[in-house]
Enzyme design. Sequence first.
Site, PDB file in Angstrom:
ATOM      1  N   CYS A 121       2.680  -2.465 -15.995  1.00 47.08           N
ATOM      2  CA  CYS A 121       1.893  -1.566 -16.865  1.00 47.08           C
ATOM      3  C   CYS A 121       0.691  -2.286 -17.449  1.00 47.08           C
ATOM      4  O   CYS A 121       0.356  -2.102 -18.631  1.00 47.08           O
ATOM      5  CB  CYS A 121       2.750  -0.972 -17.982  1.00 47.08           C
ATOM      6  SG  CYS A 121       4.184  -0.114 -17.394  1.00 47.08           S
ATOM      7  N   LYS A 177      13.506  -3.954 -27.350  1.00 51.72           N
ATOM      8  CA  LYS A 177      13.063  -5.276 -26.892  1.00 51.72           C
ATOM      9  C   LYS A 177      13.513  -6.382 -27.851  1.00 51.72           C
ATOM     10  O   LYS A 177      13.212  -7.548 -27.653  1.00 51.72           O
ATOM     11  CB  LYS A 177      11.540  -5.305 -26.748  1.00 51.72           C
ATOM     12  CG  LYS A 177      11.032  -4.429 -25.600  1.00 51.72           C
ATOM     13  CD  LYS A 177       9.570  -4.667 -25.359  1.00 51.72           C
ATOM     14  CE  LYS A 177       8.918  -3.555 -24.578  1.00 51.72           C
ATOM     15  NZ  LYS A 177       9.182  -3.618 -23.142  1.00 51.72           N
ATOM     16  N   ASP A 186      -0.242  -4.659 -31.108  1.00 49.89           N
ATOM     17  CA  ASP A 186       0.915  -4.291 -30.303  1.00 49.89           C
ATOM     18  C   ASP A 186       1.884  -5.471 -30.345  1.00 49.89           C
ATOM     19  O   ASP A 186       1.649  -6.511 -29.726  1.00 49.89           O
ATOM     20  CB  ASP A 186       0.441  -3.997 -28.873  1.00 49.89           C
ATOM     21  CG  ASP A 186       1.592  -3.804 -27.902  1.00 49.89           C
ATOM     22  OD1 ASP A 186       2.753  -3.986 -28.297  1.00 49.89           O
ATOM     23  OD2 ASP A 186       1.321  -3.470 -26.733  1.00 49.89           O
ATOM     24  N   GLN A 218       6.055  -7.559 -27.656  1.00 46.94           N
ATOM     25  CA  GLN A 218       6.608  -8.804 -27.093  1.00 46.94           C
ATOM     26  C   GLN A 218       6.638  -9.946 -28.114  1.00 46.94           C
ATOM     27  O   GLN A 218       6.926 -11.082 -27.750  1.00 46.94           O
ATOM     28  CB  GLN A 218       5.779  -9.242 -25.871  1.00 46.94           C
ATOM     29  CG  GLN A 218       5.730  -8.234 -24.745  1.00 46.94           C
ATOM     30  CD  GLN A 218       7.078  -8.068 -24.041  1.00 46.94           C
ATOM     31  OE1 GLN A 218       7.994  -8.897 -24.184  1.00 46.94           O
ATOM     32  NE2 GLN A 218       7.214  -7.002 -23.273  1.00 46.94           N
ATOM     33  N   HIS A 229      -1.119  -3.931 -22.396  1.00 50.81           N
ATOM     34  CA  HIS A 229      -0.180  -3.023 -21.727  1.00 50.81           C
ATOM     35  C   HIS A 229      -0.813  -1.633 -21.774  1.00 50.81           C
ATOM     36  O   HIS A 229      -1.558  -1.320 -22.720  1.00 50.81           O
ATOM     37  CB  HIS A 229       1.119  -3.049 -22.534  1.00 50.81           C
ATOM     38  CG  HIS A 229       2.262  -2.282 -21.942  1.00 50.81           C
ATOM     39  ND1 HIS A 229       2.354  -0.913 -22.042  1.00 50.81           N
ATOM     40  CD2 HIS A 229       3.362  -2.682 -21.263  1.00 50.81           C
ATOM     41  CE1 HIS A 229       3.466  -0.512 -21.448  1.00 50.81           C
ATOM     42  NE2 HIS A 229       4.096  -1.570 -20.968  1.00 50.81           N
TER      43      HIS A 229
HETATM   44  N1  PMP Z   1       3.314  -3.205 -25.223  1.00 52.75           N
HETATM   45  C1  PMP Z   1       3.802  -4.240 -24.538  1.00 52.75           C
HETATM   46  C2  PMP Z   1       3.105  -5.549 -24.592  1.00 52.75           C
HETATM   47  C3  PMP Z   1       4.965  -4.074 -23.787  1.00 52.75           C
HETATM   48  O1  PMP Z   1       5.464  -5.095 -23.097  1.00 52.75           O
HETATM   49  C4  PMP Z   1       5.608  -2.809 -23.776  1.00 52.75           C
HETATM   50  C5  PMP Z   1       6.857  -2.574 -22.952  1.00 52.75           C
HETATM   51  N2  PMP Z   1       6.843  -3.111 -21.682  1.00 52.75           N
HETATM   52  C6  PMP Z   1       5.047  -1.780 -24.524  1.00 52.75           C
HETATM   53  C7  PMP Z   1       3.901  -2.011 -25.243  1.00 52.75           C
HETATM   54  C8  PMP Z   1       5.665  -0.425 -24.563  1.00 52.75           C
HETATM   55  O2  PMP Z   1       6.900  -0.471 -25.189  1.00 52.75           O
HETATM   56  P1  PMP Z   1       7.894   0.796 -25.136  1.00 52.75           P
HETATM   57  O3  PMP Z   1       8.061   1.117 -23.693  1.00 52.75           O
HETATM   58  O4  PMP Z   1       9.137   0.294 -25.767  1.00 52.75           O
HETATM   59  O5  PMP Z   1       7.233   1.885 -25.895  1.00 52.75           O
END
Ligand code: PMP
Length: 413
Positions: A367, A226, A200, A203, A123
Amino acid sequence: MDKDIQRIRAEFPILKKQVNNNLLVYLDNAATTQMPQVVEEKIKSFDENYRANVHRGVHTLGLMATERYENVRRQVKDFIGAKSSKEIIFTSGCTDSLNLIAATYGEKNIKAGDDIVVSIMEHHSNLLPWQLLAHKKGANLKYIELNDHQELDLKDAAQKITSSTKIVAVTHVSNVLGCINPIKELAQLAHKNGAVIVVDGAQAVGHFEVDVRNLEADFYAFSGHKIFGPDGIGVLYGKEQLLNEMPPYRLGGEMIANVTRTGATWAPVPQKFEAGTPNIEGVIGLGATIDFLKDFCHIDQIKEHEQELVEYILPKLQSINGLTVYGPQDPTKRIGVISFNLDRIHPHDLATALDLEGIEIRAGHHCAQPLLQTLGVEVAARASFSIYNTKSEANKLLSGLVDAKEFFKNGFK
Ligand code: PMP
């Protein structure tokens, strides 16, 4: 299990809502999950009974707020298997946590010629901080590629992670491919080469049990929103020794030991990384979320349920002519995230058509643009299932897709 799902659904009032005259089918859980009533009640109780700032002053409300806030830190520590609650830093979310590591550990430890290894499925939150750091320092950013099953290529990882590598930054679960990455193996590769691993977990946490010590992670990041929790709250786990050695991130109140006209010394961890008034409501809500996950949902059942839904829907999706699913085909290798494209229908059109039937999916680049470029597409649709989704909702998605396909081919009948 079905009875259990009904019991869990009843905790989420939003799931009874109508959207565009249809019962809501919420399949955008990878973006944000819904929040159970009990979490909202816990936050309301803070606001009504002991709302005050934390770590300041000695009055009753302040002490109560501080005690509850620090209790949640201990809860998070146990929840992810950390050794000490000093290793738990509250941030505004996963993005904030990852930026913190790059701006502190990264700034201090990366120099020209070093390698930072990420995967191609990151991401942007776990890519851009490293890209910027590499540019600034003259370091190299290397990508672990996908194998033929559209999973992380471990052979490639073994080639990319070398004695020049200082940081390996990988996602535990891809927000596009849904695949679960072998973090422990990657951590061992990183450590063998003298690098640290940043994971990270946006998910992963809330989908299955995460034990940072068992994974051998040096840093681990995730977000509250999440995992059925509030927005604007996240966690950064870091090994205590690493956190101690890192410079602070943001400067201001509550992160200092002493300030004079000419300088300052820093508070011990975790306070060193929590400048200013934190998101106290968010932390209180996060505590309630963890209770909910552990006691009400039984976290080990969540992955099982998501995989059951994936096993059910994956072959049915693949039997729709012109539909391409990304990521591993083996449901046991993924969580409830399924990204796909259907014929030449733009995912935004598809998502809009499904929305008219009350079915909420995500469409776009998620993203993760370098990943989509690797897959040979610019955008994709994504349905992401959670503990409260049912087979009947999966069927609604399937028939919605067939209707949409028909509509975009033939127009109104
Ligand atoms: N990493 C991953 C794999 C994600 O799916 C996301 C959110 N889509 C993020 C990081 C970023 O998370 P946040 O927007 O809650 O900071």
